[in-house]
Design a protein around this motif. Sequence first.
Motif, short mmCIF file in Angstrom:
data_model
loop_
_atom_site.label_atom_id
_atom_site.label_comp_id
_atom_site.label_asym_id
_atom_site.label_seq_id
_atom_site.Cartn_x
_atom_site.Cartn_y
_atom_site.Cartn_z
N THR A 77 -36.20 -18.58 18.11
CA THR A 77 -36.88 -18.26 19.36
C THR A 77 -37.10 -19.54 20.16
O THR A 77 -37.63 -20.53 19.63
N VAL A 78 -36.71 -19.54 21.42
CA VAL A 78 -36.87 -20.72 22.29
C VAL A 78 -37.98 -20.43 23.29
O VAL A 78 -37.87 -19.53 24.14
N ASN A 79 -39.06 -21.20 23.20
CA ASN A 79 -40.18 -21.07 24.12
C ASN A 79 -40.01 -22.01 25.31
O ASN A 79 -39.63 -23.17 25.14
N ALA A 80 -40.28 -21.51 26.50
CA ALA A 80 -40.18 -22.32 27.71
C ALA A 80 -41.26 -23.40 27.70
O ALA A 80 -42.33 -23.24 27.11
N LEU A 81 -40.96 -24.53 28.35
CA LEU A 81 -41.94 -25.60 28.48
C LEU A 81 -42.94 -25.27 29.58
O LEU A 81 -42.60 -24.62 30.57
N PRO A 82 -44.18 -25.71 29.43
CA PRO A 82 -45.09 -25.64 30.57
C PRO A 82 -44.58 -26.62 31.64
O PRO A 82 -43.71 -27.45 31.36
N ILE A 83 -45.08 -26.50 32.84
CA ILE A 83 -44.63 -27.38 33.93
C ILE A 83 -45.76 -28.34 34.29
O ILE A 83 -46.81 -27.93 34.80
N ALA A 84 -45.54 -29.63 34.00
CA ALA A 84 -46.53 -30.65 34.34
C ALA A 84 -46.29 -31.13 35.76
O ALA A 84 -45.15 -31.33 36.18
#
Length: 243
Positions: A77-84
Motif C-alpha cells: 500500500t502506497v500512502n500519499a505524502l502530506p503537502i508541506a
Amino acid sequence: VQELAPPANAGSDEALCFGDTTQLAGVGGPSYAWSPGTGLSAVDIADPLAFPSTTTTYVLQVTDSLGCIATDSVTITVNALPIASAGSDISLCSGQQGSIGGSPTGPAGSTFLWAPGTGLSSTTDPNPLAAPPTTTTYVVGVQDLNGCIDTDTVTVNVNPLPSISAGADTSVCTGGSVQLNATGTGTFAWTPSTGLSDPNVEDPIASPTATTTYTVTLTDSNDCSASDEVTVSVGSLPTIDAG
C-alpha cells in the motif's frame, strides 16, 4: 505419484510512503517470478526491492526443482505524502517580525516541526511568527498519521536599520534660528514640524519659540526606519534699560 506444490510465500502486506522502498521476501524457490515488474528492482529473485508509485499487489510464482509451481501474493500500500508549505520568502527590518508558512495540507492529526527554532514564536505552529536576528532559511516538516513526511523551506531576509544622526543639541535666543543637520541616506521626516522651515529635508532651519526636542526619522530603500533626537534650547533675551 502426485508431486506436492512448493510452499510459496510472498511475505506480509506492507504500507509505504510515496517514494519509499521496501524489500520483498519470497520463500519456496529455487525459481522465482514476480509480476507485475513495475516498481521492482528484479523479477527473478526471492527478495527484490519494491518501490511502487501506487498501491500494487505483486504475485509471486515459485517453481521447485521438480517443476511444480505455486503462487502467493503480497500487497504494498502506497500512502500519499502530506503537502508541506513554508510560504514565500519575506524581507524584514532588523527587530521586526513576520508570519511564515503557507497553507500546508495533510490528514487530520498531522504535526509540524520548524528548524532552526531561532527567532520563531513556535516550532510546531503551521504559521509561526519569525523575528530572526540575521537572514535565516527555515525548514518545515509535516508528518501525517501514517508517518509520511514532506518538507519545504522559506528564507527570511533581515535588512539592517539605517544609520541616522540628528546632530548635537544646540541653543538659540528668543526669535533666533539655527540650522539642523541630520546625516544618513534615505528620506527624512522631522517631528514636530513647529518652527521648522521644511520637515522633510535633512537640514531644516529651526526657529522654535520655546525649547523643543525634534525627532528625525530616516527611511531607507528597504523601507527600514531609524530615529534620533536633537534638542534646541531657547534662551530668553536679557532685560536692558538705556535710561
